[in-house]
Enzyme design. Structure first.
Site, PDB file in Angstrom:
ATOM      1  N   HIS A 258     -11.855   7.816  10.780  1.00 31.62           N
ATOM      2  CA  HIS A 258     -10.874   7.483  11.810  1.00 31.62           C
ATOM      3  C   HIS A 258     -11.201   8.296  13.060  1.00 31.62           C
ATOM      4  O   HIS A 258     -11.691   9.421  12.948  1.00 31.62           O
ATOM      5  CB  HIS A 258      -9.487   7.877  11.277  1.00 31.62           C
ATOM      6  CG  HIS A 258      -8.366   7.762  12.252  1.00 31.62           C
ATOM      7  ND1 HIS A 258      -7.862   8.849  12.958  1.00 31.62           N
ATOM      8  CD2 HIS A 258      -7.640   6.701  12.654  1.00 31.62           C
ATOM      9  CE1 HIS A 258      -6.864   8.436  13.724  1.00 31.62           C
ATOM     10  NE2 HIS A 258      -6.708   7.137  13.564  1.00 31.62           N
TER      11      HIS A 258
ATOM     12  N   GLU B  86      -6.013  -2.148   6.785  1.00 27.18           N
ATOM     13  CA  GLU B  86      -5.840  -0.696   6.919  1.00 27.18           C
ATOM     14  C   GLU B  86      -4.374  -0.311   6.777  1.00 27.18           C
ATOM     15  O   GLU B  86      -3.504  -0.926   7.381  1.00 27.18           O
ATOM     16  CB  GLU B  86      -6.381  -0.269   8.294  1.00 27.18           C
ATOM     17  CG  GLU B  86      -6.326   1.230   8.552  1.00 27.18           C
ATOM     18  CD  GLU B  86      -7.149   1.602   9.782  1.00 27.18           C
ATOM     19  OE1 GLU B  86      -8.250   1.044   9.952  1.00 27.18           O
ATOM     20  OE2 GLU B  86      -6.687   2.443  10.564  1.00 27.18           O
TER      21      GLU B  86
ATOM     22  N   LYS C  29      -3.672  -4.529  15.554  1.00 30.77           N
ATOM     23  CA  LYS C  29      -2.459  -4.048  14.903  1.00 30.77           C
ATOM     24  C   LYS C  29      -1.683  -5.227  14.337  1.00 30.77           C
ATOM     25  O   LYS C  29      -1.626  -6.292  14.958  1.00 30.77           O
ATOM     26  CB  LYS C  29      -1.591  -3.295  15.917  1.00 30.77           C
ATOM     27  CG  LYS C  29      -2.233  -2.010  16.431  1.00 30.77           C
ATOM     28  CD  LYS C  29      -2.320  -0.966  15.342  1.00 30.77           C
ATOM     29  CE  LYS C  29      -3.064   0.266  15.818  1.00 30.77           C
ATOM     30  NZ  LYS C  29      -3.190   1.268  14.753  1.00 30.77           N
TER      31      LYS C  29
ATOM     32  N   ASP D 272     -10.344  11.859   9.469  1.00 28.66           N
ATOM     33  CA  ASP D 272     -10.553  12.093  10.905  1.00 28.66           C
ATOM     34  C   ASP D 272     -11.135  13.499  11.057  1.00 28.66           C
ATOM     35  O   ASP D 272     -10.524  14.461  10.568  1.00 28.66           O
ATOM     36  CB  ASP D 272      -9.207  11.966  11.630  1.00 28.66           C
ATOM     37  CG  ASP D 272      -9.358  11.996  13.139  1.00 28.66           C
ATOM     38  OD1 ASP D 272     -10.090  12.879  13.650  1.00 28.66           O
ATOM     39  OD2 ASP D 272      -8.748  11.156  13.821  1.00 28.66           O
TER      40      ASP D 272
ATOM     41  N   ASP E 233      -4.703  -3.455  11.008  1.00 34.67           N
ATOM     42  CA  ASP E 233      -4.130  -2.136  10.737  1.00 34.67           C
ATOM     43  C   ASP E 233      -2.608  -2.240  10.792  1.00 34.67           C
ATOM     44  O   ASP E 233      -2.041  -2.563  11.835  1.00 34.67           O
ATOM     45  CB  ASP E 233      -4.639  -1.145  11.803  1.00 34.67           C
ATOM     46  CG  ASP E 233      -4.183   0.275  11.547  1.00 34.67           C
ATOM     47  OD1 ASP E 233      -3.423   0.502  10.586  1.00 34.67           O
ATOM     48  OD2 ASP E 233      -4.596   1.172  12.311  1.00 34.67           O
TER      49      ASP E 233
ATOM     50  N   GLU F 122      -6.195   8.239   7.262  1.00 26.99           N
ATOM     51  CA  GLU F 122      -6.204   8.977   8.533  1.00 26.99           C
ATOM     52  C   GLU F 122      -5.152  10.073   8.539  1.00 26.99           C
ATOM     53  O   GLU F 122      -5.214  10.990   9.347  1.00 26.99           O
ATOM     54  CB  GLU F 122      -5.994   8.017   9.712  1.00 26.99           C
ATOM     55  CG  GLU F 122      -4.625   7.394   9.774  1.00 26.99           C
ATOM     56  CD  GLU F 122      -4.504   6.369  10.886  1.00 26.99           C
ATOM     57  OE1 GLU F 122      -5.118   5.305  10.751  1.00 26.99           O
ATOM     58  OE2 GLU F 122      -3.833   6.629  11.886  1.00 26.99           O
TER      59      GLU F 122
ATOM     60  N   GLU G 289     -15.175   4.068  14.899  1.00 24.86           N
ATOM     61  CA  GLU G 289     -13.933   3.578  15.505  1.00 24.86           C
ATOM     62  C   GLU G 289     -13.931   3.971  16.976  1.00 24.86           C
ATOM     63  O   GLU G 289     -13.901   5.166  17.305  1.00 24.86           O
ATOM     64  CB  GLU G 289     -12.703   4.162  14.789  1.00 24.86           C
ATOM     65  CG  GLU G 289     -11.416   3.767  15.489  1.00 24.86           C
ATOM     66  CD  GLU G 289     -10.161   3.905  14.650  1.00 24.86           C
ATOM     67  OE1 GLU G 289     -10.136   4.725  13.736  1.00 24.86           O
ATOM     68  OE2 GLU G 289      -9.190   3.171  14.957  1.00 24.86           O
TER      69      GLU G 289
HETATM   70 CA    CA Z   1      -5.163   3.400  11.841  1.00 25.51          CA
END
Ligand code: CA
Length: 380
Positions: free
Chosen positions: A300, A224, A169, A273, A198, A250, A333
């Site tokens: 995702h 991302e 992140k 997703d 991300d 996502e 993922e």
């Molecule tokens: Ca994400």
């Protein structure tokens, strides 16, 4: 015929020992899900999962979708999809209405597989691969006094566990601190482990481009959700400006939502997703749409073992993008934050060895759900 007799939503929730956050700022104190169970008149049970607020998914299913599918043939999975979507689209063509529909779609595919005695991927085109490379999603923000140290330690732990790709992140409110943290992780894991970032859409267009140029120097694979998902023009700008791949999607839904992203090539990688964008049926259509426009599809995944298994079957049936002698296969993922529904919900948990995850081969989703785990964490 496999007539649908009953549909049940299991809303479950479990506390998290070490609450974590991302650039979104809200603290994850618990993990939960809406698990969908569909039973046929012959006693075959299929499982599905809906991404997002579980009580909302449950309300859609119990009040809108459930009554419409009782008595119908589970094999009419896409007929049912079109019917439910067209029932709801005036009120919800995106968001939780589609997440709830996703859970039903996955459960119906599980039933079809069980009745046929085949894993789902054999029914949606076959196995392009029997195993997939996974990447660890983690490196959230936990201890605000040790943000760099904790990221380095967690990344080293994933490498020790065998992962060969990690997503971290970013979005700490200071691009300097973000860069410092990514650099520390890159130095700790070395040059052979793939690294992605991300941002959970926390940047403006100029800030994302400026930061992206620095991230490119640290050999980051993809950036991302650099900016807010509504700003498609902004995505076009960021994607054109950077050499590195830009990913997102996502929080997008259905073939119509992804159409605008892929036809404009607003991203290099789309990430539908299966538990949100419309289930296995719809994600197949999204992937085809993306491939036709030269956009990669790397789904995702952020749920229980049910969502993870559905994602694995979807991945098994995805062609290489592009086909070649030694292709770069799509990645799984594999989110690593505390989640008992990922680790404990099935008799045989889905695991990685040296970063590789096997595609389930048993009929349907290929998993056996432990009802005692649902009961232990049941909210409704
Ligand atoms: Ca994400």
């Amino acid at each position: 015929m496999s007539l649908i007799k009953k549909i049940t939503c299991h809303v479950v929730s479990a506390p998290v020992e070490r609450p974590f956050t991302s650039s979104r700022g809200w603290l994850y104190k618990q993990r939960g899900s809406c698990i969908v169970e569909i039973e046929t008149a012959d006693g075959v049970v299929g499982w599905g999962e809906c991404y997002g607020p579980s009580q909302v998914a449950r309300a859609y299913i119990e009040s809108q979708y459930g009554p419409r599918i009782i008595g119908r043939d589970a094999f009419d999975v896409e007929v049912i999809w079109e019917d439910l979507y067209n029932r709801i689209k005036d009120y919800g063509s995106k968001g939780m209405a589609i997440s709830a529909l996703s859970g039903i779609d996955i459960a119906l595919w599980d039933i079809i597989g069980k009745v046929c005695g085949k894993p789902i991927h054999k029914l949606i085109g076959g196995a392009h691969r029997t195993e997939v490379q996974s990447y660890a999603t983690g490196l959230y923000f936990i201890d605000m006094d040790r943000l760099i140290e904790e990221a380095v330690e967690e990344a080293q732990e994933y490498v020790a566990q065998g992962f060969t790709a990690i997503k971290m992140k970013i979005g700490l409110g200071s691009p300097k601190l973000d860069i410092e943290r990514v650099r520390a992780v890159r130095e700790a894991i070395g040059g052979d482990v793939r690294l992605m970032v991300d941002a959970n859409h926390c940047f403006t267009v100029p800030a994302a481009i400026k930061l992206g140029r620095e991230l490119e120097k640290l050999d980051v694979d993809w950036f991302e959700e650099p900016i807010s998902p509504e700003d498609l023009d902004g995505y076009v700008e960021v994607t054109r400006a950077l050499d590195m791949a830009v990913a997102g999607g996502e929080n997008e839904f259905t073939r119509w939502g992804f159409r605008d992203i892929v036809t404009r090539k607003a991203m290099d990688i789309v990430q539908p997703d299966v538990c949100a964008a419309g289930g296995i049926s719809e994600c197949r259509k999204i992937a085809t749409l993306a491939a036709a426009h030269g956009v990669e599809c790397v789904p995702h995944a952020w749920g229980s073992a049910i969502g993870l298994a559905a994602t694995l079957h979807f991945l098994a049936a995805l062609p290489d993008q592009p086909p070649s002698f030694r292709p770069m296969p799509p990645l799984l993922e594999f989110e690593q934050c505390e989640n008992p529904f990922r680790d404990l919900l099935t008799v045989d948990p889905i695991v990685q060895v040296r970063g590789i995850v096997q595609i389930p081969t048993a009929p349907g989703l290929g998993i056996e759900v432990k009802r005692d785990v649902l009961d232990r964490y049941r909210v409704v």
